[in-house]
Write an enzyme that holds these catalytic residues in place. Sequence first.
Site, PDB file in Angstrom:
ATOM      1  CE  LYS A  22      50.663   5.511  29.023  1.00 56.14           C
ATOM      2  NZ  LYS A  22      49.228   5.374  29.260  1.00 56.14           N
ATOM      3  CG  ASN A  23      48.747   3.398  25.752  1.00 53.16           C
ATOM      4  OD1 ASN A  23      48.876   3.678  26.938  1.00 53.16           O
ATOM      5  ND2 ASN A  23      48.491   4.301  24.819  1.00 53.16           N
ATOM      6  CB  CYS A 117      41.057  12.206  33.203  1.00 53.16           C
ATOM      7  SG  CYS A 117      41.390  12.079  31.478  1.00 53.16           S
ATOM      8  NE  ARG A 122      41.107   9.156  28.247  1.00 54.65           N
ATOM      9  CZ  ARG A 122      42.390   8.857  28.284  1.00 54.65           C
ATOM     10  NH1 ARG A 122      43.197   9.483  29.093  1.00 54.65           N
ATOM     11  NH2 ARG A 122      42.885   7.921  27.518  1.00 54.65           N
ATOM     12  CG  ASP A 306      48.621   8.864  23.065  1.00 52.78           C
ATOM     13  OD1 ASP A 306      47.761   9.663  23.491  1.00 52.78           O
ATOM     14  OD2 ASP A 306      48.632   7.656  23.364  1.00 52.78           O
ATOM     15  NE  ARG A 398      49.407   8.472  33.611  1.00 53.26           N
ATOM     16  CZ  ARG A 398      48.683   8.814  32.546  1.00 53.26           C
ATOM     17  NH1 ARG A 398      48.394  10.069  32.316  1.00 53.26           N
ATOM     18  NH2 ARG A 398      48.222   7.912  31.719  1.00 53.26           N
TER      19      ARG A 398
HETATM   20  C1  UD1 Z   1      43.871   4.775  24.655  1.00 53.75           C
HETATM   21  C2  UD1 Z   1      45.260   5.098  25.127  1.00 53.75           C
HETATM   22  C3  UD1 Z   1      45.560   6.590  24.995  1.00 53.75           C
HETATM   23  C4  UD1 Z   1      45.293   7.042  23.575  1.00 53.75           C
HETATM   24  C5  UD1 Z   1      43.889   6.630  23.142  1.00 53.75           C
HETATM   25  C6  UD1 Z   1      43.602   6.949  21.681  1.00 53.75           C
HETATM   26  C7  UD1 Z   1      45.631   3.467  26.871  1.00 53.75           C
HETATM   27  C8  UD1 Z   1      45.876   3.206  28.314  1.00 53.75           C
HETATM   28  N1  UD1 Z   1      45.397   4.725  26.527  1.00 53.75           N
HETATM   29  O1  UD1 Z   1      42.959   5.445  25.536  1.00 53.75           O
HETATM   30  O2  UD1 Z   1      46.931   6.812  25.316  1.00 53.75           O
HETATM   31  O3  UD1 Z   1      45.395   8.448  23.527  1.00 53.75           O
HETATM   32  O4  UD1 Z   1      43.714   5.214  23.300  1.00 53.75           O
HETATM   33  O5  UD1 Z   1      44.551   6.381  20.865  1.00 53.75           O
HETATM   34  O6  UD1 Z   1      45.691   2.568  26.049  1.00 53.75           O
HETATM   35  N2  UD1 Z   1      35.031   7.250  24.122  1.00 53.75           N
HETATM   36  C9  UD1 Z   1      33.667   7.340  24.370  1.00 53.75           C
HETATM   37  N3  UD1 Z   1      33.054   6.260  24.945  1.00 53.75           N
HETATM   38  C10 UD1 Z   1      33.731   5.117  25.256  1.00 53.75           C
HETATM   39  C11 UD1 Z   1      35.119   5.022  24.993  1.00 53.75           C
HETATM   40  C12 UD1 Z   1      35.742   6.123  24.419  1.00 53.75           C
HETATM   41  O7  UD1 Z   1      33.035   8.350  24.093  1.00 53.75           O
HETATM   42  O8  UD1 Z   1      33.114   4.174  25.778  1.00 53.75           O
HETATM   43  C13 UD1 Z   1      35.717   8.417  23.550  1.00 53.75           C
HETATM   44  C14 UD1 Z   1      36.746   8.987  24.531  1.00 53.75           C
HETATM   45  O9  UD1 Z   1      36.132   9.898  25.442  1.00 53.75           O
HETATM   46  C15 UD1 Z   1      37.717   9.651  23.590  1.00 53.75           C
HETATM   47  C16 UD1 Z   1      37.701   8.742  22.358  1.00 53.75           C
HETATM   48  O10 UD1 Z   1      36.494   7.992  22.441  1.00 53.75           O
HETATM   49  O11 UD1 Z   1      37.235  10.925  23.232  1.00 53.75           O
HETATM   50  C17 UD1 Z   1      38.886   7.804  22.249  1.00 53.75           C
HETATM   51  O12 UD1 Z   1      38.931   6.968  23.368  1.00 53.75           O
HETATM   52  P1  UD1 Z   1      39.633   5.530  23.361  1.00 53.75           P
HETATM   53  O13 UD1 Z   1      40.074   5.165  21.978  1.00 53.75           O
HETATM   54  O14 UD1 Z   1      38.732   4.596  24.075  1.00 53.75           O
HETATM   55  O15 UD1 Z   1      40.924   5.806  24.232  1.00 53.75           O
HETATM   56  P2  UD1 Z   1      41.398   5.045  25.520  1.00 53.75           P
HETATM   57  O16 UD1 Z   1      41.281   3.583  25.334  1.00 53.75           O
HETATM   58  O17 UD1 Z   1      40.809   5.673  26.733  1.00 53.75           O
END
Ligand code: UD1
Length: 426
Positions: A22-23, A117, A122, A306, A398
Amino acid sequence: MDVIRIEGGHPITGEVSVEGAKNSALKLMAATIMAPGVTTLVNVPDISDVHIMGKVLKRLGAKIDVAGKHELVIDTSSVDSCETPYELVAQMRASTAVLGPLISRFGEAVVAMPGGCNIGARKIDLHILGLEALGVHFSFDHGNIHATTPNGLKGATVTLEFASVGATENLMMASVFAKGVTTIDNAAREPEIVDLANMLNEMGARITGAGSPVIEIEGVDELHPVEHRVVGDRIEAGTFLAAGGLVGDPMVVRGFDPAHLGLVLKKFEVMGIEVERGEDWCRVSRAGELLPTDIQTLPFPGFPTDMQAQTMCLLALASGESVVTENVFENRFMFASELMRMGGDIRIQGHHAIVHGQKALSGAQVKAPDLRGGAALAMAGLVADGITTISDIHHIDRGYEDFVEKLSSLGAVIERTEVPDPALDD
Ligand code: UD1
């Protein structure tokens, strides 16, 4: 309302295949915007998040044909809008993956700001800081992020404060057409990042280092459409392998690279699960009791957040105490309170969960708190005494294709059924 109903205690054994990740699929779909023309993606999972990304692309002007159950033919030559509205971003936060591709293709993007969320705030501040370094200007109004590039995009060195998956992907996509070289330092190393870099390179991009902490992107003038196969879903695989380890009977999971679950499989072994690794399959079985162990979630190659809930399920039945530390997302222990309704003995202290293994779990009515937590409740239901009924199963839809059918084919006594919604009672 739809629920999943499971009768616990039945043997589960055999073989199951996982779908494409999915990701990865979501980001590959977004990336097709950058190569005007017809790109074909194969091994795409048939899940609701993919359907939402399809709607996002159509709203931007793309045409999508479903060529087979797992094949999408995406024509992005007619993409003429760079606006992604709130109703789609609110349904799926990963819709923000179009930010980088739109900036790349049009030098402009309007994307609704994602709200919080249920697994934490996030934020997208790291995406924005990184893109600003490449020359993107941002303004925020009426709940939207408006990105413009008045002086074009210029390569730069961006050091991420945290190895964010989404920020790494958006930066990688935005820098493909930037003048000069972009370096992403402290980049995320997840296999899905490598899959995205591979497809972009097949399209004509010049990206090196994906899968390591330093990614370099040398700007090119254009990309061309390709046919690409989505990498196998390591988290779907890990979920079924956790089920196998929980029940104990031999289970083979096919269609993914076991190296993508490196630390998870090592921890399973520490817990007393036997693991055999093949090129694109893995076999688990267990003869003795489940043993306790500590886990802490971290970006890849660390233990994936995850897989945290599914693993907590195993620890809830281990012969001792384990500590689970969640370092990636706040609020990702909501699953634990549902598991407690099934007899799990878990104490939450900040971002630690102290799990006292029990001899048994007992079936109960529970609510899927999120995608992985929902799948983990089904795992618990497989071994619990009596009946478990899981509501809010749209979370599971999802990210898991044919979840009930796959478990059922392994021998689980499980069904998806409709029950009256108690919230609608007078
Ligand atoms: C992706 C995956 C999700 C997985 C996660 C971590 C998808 C669709 N989802 O989510 O399934 O659990 O990676 O492996 O690919 N953060 C900030 N600022 C930012 C971006 C992130 O503070 O600009 C924080 C987030 O709030 C979170 C952490 O960093 O606490 C990790 O986020 P991130 O690695 O970006 O995860 P996603 O890409 O949202």
